[in-house]
Design an enzyme around this catalytic site. Structure first.
Site, mmCIF file in Angstrom:
data_model
loop_
_atom_site.group_PDB
_atom_site.id
_atom_site.type_symbol
_atom_site.label_atom_id
_atom_site.label_comp_id
_atom_site.label_asym_id
_atom_site.label_seq_id
_atom_site.Cartn_x
_atom_site.Cartn_y
_atom_site.Cartn_z
ATOM 1 N N GLU A 137 0.828 -1.207 0.000
ATOM 2 C CA GLU A 137 0.000 0.000 0.000
ATOM 3 C C GLU A 137 0.866 1.262 0.000
ATOM 4 O O GLU A 137 0.571 2.232 -0.703
ATOM 5 C CB GLU A 137 -0.930 -0.003 1.211
ATOM 6 C CG GLU A 137 -1.983 -1.101 1.204
ATOM 7 C CD GLU A 137 -3.089 -0.867 0.189
ATOM 8 O OE1 GLU A 137 -3.079 0.194 -0.488
ATOM 9 O OE2 GLU A 137 -3.960 -1.752 0.060
ATOM 10 N N ASP A 277 -4.590 -9.369 -8.153
ATOM 11 C CA ASP A 277 -5.002 -8.550 -9.302
ATOM 12 C C ASP A 277 -3.859 -7.745 -9.917
ATOM 13 O O ASP A 277 -3.570 -7.839 -11.119
ATOM 14 C CB ASP A 277 -6.160 -7.631 -8.920
ATOM 15 C CG ASP A 277 -5.923 -6.864 -7.625
ATOM 16 O OD1 ASP A 277 -4.919 -7.131 -6.931
ATOM 17 O OD2 ASP A 277 -6.747 -5.995 -7.295
ATOM 18 N N GLU A 370 -18.770 -5.109 -2.941
ATOM 19 C CA GLU A 370 -17.434 -5.690 -2.824
ATOM 20 C C GLU A 370 -17.396 -7.147 -3.287
ATOM 21 O O GLU A 370 -16.423 -7.559 -3.908
ATOM 22 C CB GLU A 370 -16.960 -5.597 -1.369
ATOM 23 C CG GLU A 370 -15.525 -6.031 -1.144
ATOM 24 C CD GLU A 370 -14.497 -5.069 -1.709
ATOM 25 O OE1 GLU A 370 -13.294 -5.349 -1.580
ATOM 26 O OE2 GLU A 370 -14.897 -4.028 -2.281
ATOM 27 N N GLU A 391 -12.049 0.935 -9.886
ATOM 28 C CA GLU A 391 -11.726 0.000 -10.966
ATOM 29 C C GLU A 391 -12.739 0.010 -12.109
ATOM 30 O O GLU A 391 -12.367 -0.096 -13.285
ATOM 31 C CB GLU A 391 -11.586 -1.417 -10.400
ATOM 32 C CG GLU A 391 -10.306 -1.668 -9.624
ATOM 33 C CD GLU A 391 -10.337 -1.085 -8.223
ATOM 34 O OE1 GLU A 391 -9.247 -0.981 -7.601
ATOM 35 O OE2 GLU A 391 -11.439 -0.724 -7.744
ATOM 36 N N THR A 474 -1.158 1.010 -10.639
ATOM 37 C CA THR A 474 -2.402 0.459 -10.112
ATOM 38 C C THR A 474 -3.118 1.443 -9.191
ATOM 39 O O THR A 474 -4.291 1.259 -8.886
ATOM 40 C CB THR A 474 -2.126 -0.864 -9.370
ATOM 41 O OG1 THR A 474 -3.356 -1.567 -9.182
ATOM 42 C CG2 THR A 474 -1.447 -0.624 -8.030
#
Length: 578
Positions: A137, A277, A370, A391, A474
């Site tokens: 993160e 992902d 989610e 996304e 990302t």
């Protein structure tokens, strides 16, 4: 100048992020959308500043805004820490949302605020803090934000006209990168998921991490090495990535969690969602950014495995990495990035197919939950939330860039209207705790400004991208594609990636990306005459004569990206219509 064939190859790759190229769908775009695009652009601009101004008023310089109570949370130490263990006592934030907003300010054209933010961070931000943070993160949000902002601050546009900027953001980024390095000191080279910014790896630190956590560091750390001239950051990320690649199953599949000390998989079920992902995303984007064929070979093998073992019609379920057998039939909101990645690859038809299914779920609930159980057609009983994730907006942006089909603008307008209807409050934008009741949660994530607002703005105004090539991390931070970052520009791709369109004289290369299909148009009716086009999802049948005894001997169709099946007569084909 690049060789002509290399230039053509890269042109195909960058069509998605260079809107100046001709697109056959463009002429069909209703000119009335020009006015609507301006209106929607201004709506998104207001969204961004409503979130940004409230953060500055009620939370800055702490990490993130709590919009319902108009307060703050120092969340950098909490990200990924579901059990909220080992939280620091004296940590007062790292202005996380401000760092995440830097590139968005540039894209919105606010150079004055960008300069003000850069100067504040240059003078005040420090990472010498006793805070245990999640490496992944912190890498994508903070390191990526600083590296991208430094590039934007020092390019030829002179955004910092009145400043005395002396690479302070890059100095901060390098300091942060050095603090990451102790995490890689493991027997495998795979990094710990957690690192204390001041003291390094803590005693008795967990050795469990995710595939994304150790396989999605190469863009930011590679860019840091290119900018500083110190290869150690890229080397650490690349060593971890190569080790992870060596751990793939015989089916070229990956699990979701593993042990960095032993290199053993802890969770064998995997998909394209949470935990894995961005690993797929970074393999391909690293190939574009750094020009290494190694990244392409990894991605191509992994991508074909995903299409073979996870895909079911427009959906992607989860499967056991060892057997390929389906495990969980569920949609997760993080999967919505996949159509955007498929646009970069060139699988426009497959991308559009999945994107439309995500949109149906969005329309049903007003936002994207989610987790949704596909086999039961119901929400997951506990994961009913929507934390303002970007996304779906991201994939909408990519598909519009690739096709110029105004339907995606309609989708974008629907997203904007839903966000304003369900999540806007006086103090900013709040996450949704339960999509069935639209009960809100007191949290405005930094990625709402870094990604959600950014991709929606670019959907309606892509002027920032004209005559430029960028790869977005990302976390939505733009990194320029520069020839001098490439150790070796590939002149060709391996044959399985490219279509050979048979002409009268000699085969000519064509990719699904270069053909620019409109979503409603079938691949074999693109006006290409007798030319046949296949995309990177193609998996040939096991036998040349297409005979089969089992389903495993049949591949994935080249034009529809649908799995072929074995008929009763023993031939592979599209016998089952999903």
């Amino acid at each position: 100048m690049l060789l002509r064939n290399s230039a053509l190859t890269w042109m195909f790759l960058f069509l998605v992020i260079s809107p100046a190229f001709f697109n056959p769908c463009t002429s069909q775009l209703d000119h009335r959308w020009a006015s609507r695009k301006r209106q929607m652009r201004e709506k998104v601009r207001k969204m961004f500043y409503h979130a940004y101004d409230n953060y500055l008023a009620h939370a800055f310089p702490h990490d993130e805004l709590k919009p319902l109570t108009k307060s703050f949370t120092d969340s950098l130490s909490e990200l990924g820490n579901l059990k909220l263990e080992r939280l620091p006592q004296d940590y007062n934030g790292s202005a996380l949302t401000l760092v995440e907003s830097l590139s968005s300010l540039v894209i919105l054209g606010n150079n004055t605020e960008f300069e003000r933010a850069v100067l504040w961070l240059s003078e005040n931000l420090t990472f010498n803090v006793d805070a245990r943070i999640n490496l992944f993160e912190c890498n994508i949000r903070v390191l990526g934000g600083l590296v991208s902002a430094h590039i934007l601050a020092t390019d030829s546009t002179n955004r910092l006209v009145n400043s005395s900027y002396r690479n302070e953001l890059l100095i901060l980024a390098e300091d942060l990168g050095k603090r990451f390095l102790p995490a890689f000191n493991t027997p495998t080279g795979l990094p710990y998921a957690w690192i204390n910014l001041k003291y390094g790896v803590m005693l008795n630190e967990t050795t469990e991490t995710s595939t994304s956590g150790c396989g999605s560091l190469i863009l930011e750390m590679g860019a840091l090495s290119r900018l500083t001239g110190d290869p150690i950051y890229e080397y650490a990320a690349l060593r971890a990535l190569r080790k992870l690649w060596s751990m793939r199953s015989s089916l070229n599949l990956f699990g979701t969690t593993l042990d960095v000390a032993t290199g053993e998989w802890l969770e064998h079920s995997s998909g394209i969602g949470a935990g894995v992902d961005s690993f797929y995303e970074y393999l391909f984007k690293a190939h574009i950014l750094f020009g290494k064929e190694e990244f392409w070979r990894m991605f191509h093998s992994a991508y074909l495995a995903v299409q073979k073992y996870f895909r079911h019609g427009p959906w992607y379920h989860e499967a056991d990495m060892r057997t390929g057998k389906a495990t969980y039939w569920q949609l997760t909101s993080l999967q919505a990035f996949w159509p955007g990645l498929q646009v970069l690859v060139g699988d426009i038809a497959a991308a559009n197919s999945s994107h439309r299914e995500f949109f149906h779920v969005w329309e049903r609930f007003g936002v994207l939950p989610e987790r949704y159980l596909l086999d039961h057609q119901m929400l997951h009983p506990t994961e009913k939330y929507y934390p303002l994730r970007p996304e779906f907006a991201e994939s909408t942006f990519y598909l519009y860039q690739a096709t110029k089909d105004s339907w995606y603008l309609d989708v974008g307008e629907s997203i904007v209207n839903s966000l304003n209807l369900h999540t806007k409050v006086e103090g900013g934008y709040a996450s949704v705790r339960d999509v069935t009741t639209m009960q809100l949660e007191d949290h405005q994530h930094s990625f709402f400004l870094a990604e959600t607002c950014k991709y929606l703005y670019l959907l309606f105004d892509d002027s920032f991208l004209v005559n430029r090539n960028f790869i977005f991390t990302t976390e939505g931070h733009p990194l320029p594609v520069l020839s001098d970052w490439h150790e070796r520009l590939p002149e060709t791709y391996i044959p399985t990636n490219w279509t050979f369109a048979q002409g009268e004289k000699q085969p000519s290369r064509a990719s699904a990306m270069s053909l620019q299909v409109c979503p409603a148009t079938a691949l074999n009716t693109w006006g290409q005459g007798d030319q046949q086009a296949e995309s990177a999802c193609h998996i040939p049948d096991a036998r040349i004569d297409h005979r089969c005894l089992t389903e495993e001997e049949c591949g994935v169709d080249s034009t529809t990206c649908r799995r072929r099946s074995c008929s009763m007569a023993g031939y592979c084909g599209l016998w089952l219509f999903i």
